[in-house]
Design an enzyme around this catalytic site. Sequence first.
Site, short mmCIF file in Angstrom:
data_model
loop_
_atom_site.label_atom_id
_atom_site.label_comp_id
_atom_site.label_asym_id
_atom_site.label_seq_id
_atom_site.Cartn_x
_atom_site.Cartn_y
_atom_site.Cartn_z
N GLY A 153 0.84 -1.19 0.00
CA GLY A 153 0.00 0.00 0.00
C GLY A 153 0.87 1.23 0.00
N SER A 154 0.34 2.29 0.57
CA SER A 154 1.05 3.58 0.48
C SER A 154 2.23 3.65 1.44
CB SER A 154 0.07 4.72 0.77
OG SER A 154 -0.38 4.60 2.09
N THR A 155 3.15 4.54 1.13
CA THR A 155 4.33 4.73 1.97
C THR A 155 3.90 5.24 3.36
OG1 THR A 155 5.54 5.25 -0.02
CG2 THR A 155 6.59 5.89 2.05
N ALA A 156 2.89 6.13 3.39
CA ALA A 156 2.45 6.68 4.68
C ALA A 156 1.95 5.55 5.58
CB ALA A 156 1.34 7.69 4.44
N THR A 157 1.16 4.64 5.05
CA THR A 157 0.65 3.53 5.87
C THR A 157 1.79 2.59 6.24
OG1 THR A 157 -1.45 3.71 4.70
CG2 THR A 157 -1.11 1.73 5.99
N GLY A 158 2.73 2.39 5.33
CA GLY A 158 3.90 1.55 5.64
C GLY A 158 4.63 2.06 6.88
N GLU B 219 5.68 -3.47 0.69
CA GLU B 219 5.76 -3.03 -0.72
C GLU B 219 5.01 -1.71 -0.78
OE1 GLU B 219 6.80 -6.85 -3.11
OE2 GLU B 219 6.69 -4.77 -3.71
N CYS C 65 1.35 0.05 -8.94
CA CYS C 65 2.48 0.55 -8.16
C CYS C 65 3.71 0.77 -9.03
CB CYS C 65 2.80 -0.41 -7.02
SG CYS C 65 2.96 -2.11 -7.54
P1 NAD Z 1 -3.24 2.40 1.69
O1 NAD Z 1 -1.91 2.46 2.33
O2 NAD Z 1 -4.16 3.54 1.90
O3 NAD Z 1 -4.03 1.11 2.18
C1 NAD Z 1 -3.51 -0.20 2.05
C2 NAD Z 1 -4.07 -1.10 3.13
O4 NAD Z 1 -3.59 -0.67 4.41
C3 NAD Z 1 -5.59 -1.10 3.23
O5 NAD Z 1 -6.02 -2.43 3.44
C4 NAD Z 1 -5.85 -0.25 4.47
O6 NAD Z 1 -7.06 -0.57 5.14
C5 NAD Z 1 -4.68 -0.64 5.34
N1 NAD Z 1 -4.35 0.32 6.38
C6 NAD Z 1 -4.61 1.64 6.41
N2 NAD Z 1 -4.10 2.19 7.54
C7 NAD Z 1 -3.50 1.20 8.22
C8 NAD Z 1 -2.76 1.13 9.44
N3 NAD Z 1 -2.55 2.21 10.19
N4 NAD Z 1 -2.26 -0.07 9.82
C9 NAD Z 1 -2.44 -1.16 9.04
N5 NAD Z 1 -3.14 -1.15 7.90
C10 NAD Z 1 -3.66 0.00 7.48
O7 NAD Z 1 -2.90 2.16 0.15
P2 NAD Z 1 -3.94 2.09 -1.06
O8 NAD Z 1 -4.49 3.46 -1.26
O9 NAD Z 1 -4.86 0.94 -0.89
O10 NAD Z 1 -2.97 1.72 -2.30
C11 NAD Z 1 -2.37 2.69 -3.09
C12 NAD Z 1 -0.91 2.83 -2.77
O11 NAD Z 1 -0.31 1.55 -2.68
C13 NAD Z 1 -0.12 3.56 -3.83
O12 NAD Z 1 0.81 4.43 -3.23
C14 NAD Z 1 0.65 2.47 -4.57
O13 NAD Z 1 1.85 2.90 -5.18
C15 NAD Z 1 0.88 1.50 -3.46
N6 NAD Z 1 1.04 0.16 -3.99
C16 NAD Z 1 2.26 -0.42 -3.92
C17 NAD Z 1 2.45 -1.69 -4.44
C18 NAD Z 1 3.78 -2.36 -4.37
O14 NAD Z 1 3.89 -3.53 -4.70
N7 NAD Z 1 4.81 -1.67 -3.95
C19 NAD Z 1 1.38 -2.36 -5.05
C20 NAD Z 1 0.15 -1.73 -5.11
C21 NAD Z 1 -0.02 -0.48 -4.56
#
Ligand code: NAD
Length: 449
Positions: A226-231, A248, A282
């Site tokens: 998911g997003s870098t911020a959530t990571g 990722e 991504c």
């Molecule tokens: P997101 O980070 O908003 O959400 C991803 C997941 O994290 C969701 O299931 C969400 O419910 C969960 N989440 C949110 N806050 C959380 C927390 N505090 N603790 C644990 N889990 C939490 O990302 P998104 O909007 O779903 O996806 C888009 C982003 O993901 C883009 O930046 C994209 O580049 C990235 N992405 C990366 C890859 C990769 O392989 N590197 C693949 C797909 C998407």
Amino acid sequence: MSDSAASAAAALLDRIQAPEGAGRDIPDAATREVIGRAPVAAVEDLDDAIARAKAAQPAWEALGHEKRSAVLLAAADAIDANAEGLAYLLSREQGKPLNGPNARFELGACSAWLRTNATTVLEPQVLVDDETLHAELVYKAAGVVGAIGPWNWPLMISIWQIGPSLRMGNTVVAKPSEYTPLSVLAMIAVMNEVLPPDVLIGVSGDREVGARLASHPDIDKIMFTGSTATGRRIIESSAGNLARLTLELGGNDAGIVLPGTDPSVIAEDLFWGAFINTGQTCAAMKRLYVHDSVYDEVVDALAAIAASVPMGNGLDENNVLGPLQNRAQFDIVSRLVDDAKARGARVVTGGESAPELGELFYRPTIVADIDNDAALVQEEQFGPALPVIRYSDVDEAFDWANGLDVGLGASVWSSDPEAARDAAGRMQSGTVYGSTRTADCTRWCRSAG
Ligand code: NAD
């Protein structure tokens, strides 16, 4: 699209959705009609799921590699047998068309990946064997894996997390994105036709459930995409349980077209490198640096493709581009393109929403004559709008490409394989894709760094 796919999707939905009056309505990304109700788990439901997964883990690991492989191959068969219904549900929920490199493609990738996991050999590796020491690397399960997924390739990325985890003898609690829970829960239900109970549990819920999953004391590893911020938040959450992490995160992949490249032979690959899944990928190309000598031709060729590729409701087999999946992402793309226009960049095609197609459609957009410091270049747009930046000094192009603090993927484009190889070595990125396509030959190389 056939009626049988629609009825198969409806049957899958019946198996997983919340009872009437409960859960959260999930819209069709293209039409915004409600397609089903996602269960919304409470933190206590998650705790219960983790306890069940923990109890199921020892027996699953004890089954041994060979028997687990056989079960996972059967799970891949089950996905294939349900592929049309799952693709239909995915297409409606995520927005990606059935056709093209989209929903059916994603289902095919899921079963293929699972089969690859199932058949990967995991023999111990002898690291040292001499008169004084014998050391082996052996593969053991970690325990319970928490899998947290995004909404762009929800099934494929979930399987990337689930497949290797199960293969090793871990059990998995998977939390899909709140934007695309139905298709992931449906795929898990299909896999559970053959998996032993509680080896794979899907829990759909909000961000609090994700945060709890990452911090739970009985979670041994987190796989997150998911997003870098959530990571970053997940790293903080896992400080307590010291779970192993595989993260990722977001990207802003640069592509560089080197001097002397024939634009006509690379244009189509360039386009799909950026616009696959309507740009919501991504590792899609998100900023393209093109040498002055071929700049106008590359821009014109990309714009011609962008203006002609069919976009619309994904259930129409004619379409290969769809809507943005959600309002927040639509707003990001609109803001970045509007900012580029305000700075004087040239919108060659697109540059606006397509309301006649639906609320969240944005026309495939090529933005030329844009500065490297524009927000559309510096921020991840994650949608169908590609900035094309002109360069004349190759060193400057590499400085720009490597100038951001992201490095998920990158690509180099040249008709000269040696030049492409050298250029790939200069890109600071986990994976570099190189196209050395010429009129009569296609070569793709890939390097990890
Ligand atoms: P997101 O980070 O908003 O959400 C991803 C997941 O994290 C969701 O299931 C969400 O419910 C969960 N989440 C949110 N806050 C959380 C927390 N505090 N603790 C644990 N889990 C939490 O990302 P998104 O909007 O779903 O996806 C888009 C982003 O993901 C883009 O930046 C994209 O580049 C990235 N992405 C990366 C890859 C990769 O392989 N590197 C693949 C797909 C998407």
